[in-house]
Scaffold this motif. Sequence first.
Motif, short mmCIF file in Angstrom:
data_model
loop_
_atom_site.label_atom_id
_atom_site.label_comp_id
_atom_site.label_asym_id
_atom_site.label_seq_id
_atom_site.Cartn_x
_atom_site.Cartn_y
_atom_site.Cartn_z
N ALA A 57 0.87 -1.18 0.00
CA ALA A 57 0.00 0.00 0.00
C ALA A 57 0.90 1.22 0.00
O ALA A 57 1.95 1.23 0.64
CB ALA A 57 -0.91 0.02 1.23
N PHE A 58 0.50 2.26 -0.75
CA PHE A 58 1.27 3.49 -0.75
C PHE A 58 0.34 4.70 -0.86
O PHE A 58 -0.77 4.60 -1.38
CB PHE A 58 2.29 3.51 -1.90
N ILE A 59 0.82 5.81 -0.32
CA ILE A 59 0.10 7.08 -0.40
C ILE A 59 1.13 8.17 -0.65
O ILE A 59 2.10 8.30 0.10
CB ILE A 59 -0.67 7.40 0.90
N ILE A 60 0.93 8.93 -1.71
CA ILE A 60 1.82 10.06 -2.02
C ILE A 60 1.06 11.34 -1.70
O ILE A 60 -0.03 11.58 -2.22
CB ILE A 60 2.23 10.07 -3.51
N GLY A 61 1.64 12.18 -0.85
CA GLY A 61 0.97 13.42 -0.47
C GLY A 61 0.01 13.23 0.68
O GLY A 61 0.11 12.27 1.45
N ALA A 62 -0.94 14.15 0.82
CA ALA A 62 -1.91 14.12 1.92
C ALA A 62 -2.89 12.98 1.71
O ALA A 62 -3.53 12.89 0.66
CB ALA A 62 -2.65 15.45 2.01
#
Length: 205
Positions: A57-62
Amino acid sequence: MSDAIFLQPLVPAEANLDIKKSRFIASALPVTTELAARQFIQHHKSLTPSANHHCSAFIIGAPRLTQQAGYNDDGEPAGTAGKPMYQVLEGQNIGNICVVVTRFFGGVKLGTGGLARAYADSTKAVLQLLKLQQVSPSCTLKLTFSYAHSAAIDALLHSSNISLIDSNYAELVSLTIRLAVNDVEGLIANVKQRTSGEISIEQQP
């Protein structure tokens, strides 16, 4: 806390869990691009090819604002791995991060509920080891206006927490500024009021 303000990791971390004879290795890395996240995932697949699964799982930014996010079950039953991992990251408001959980199957099936808990718990375990910092995202705006409004605009910019990136004085004045996302709405209202709406405001990438 505003949705635009989030936490991001400063350094990588790794945690190991043994759950019903299966071994779960959770690895987290600070990332600022989707490409970096996907390279991290691929690196772990090549690092431990004998593992049964490399869920991610990944999240870039807010977390609640970004469109650059994703998760993958990598062969586990749909919805039992990547999504629970992602929900942990979003729930703790952590962005600019990629987490890979590598699983070595130990012969005991966990069931869908057990798998979801195992991947979520693995993600929580590695997050507990991270050093985190708070991030207030910024925004770049280009303001274009006539010289008649220069004094009013300059006074406003100098009284605010705003960085001047570039300026151009031609037929009109153009100022490129950077400020916190949370301050954008207020600034736009102020400059429009001070110029009676005689200003062009363009958001820069």
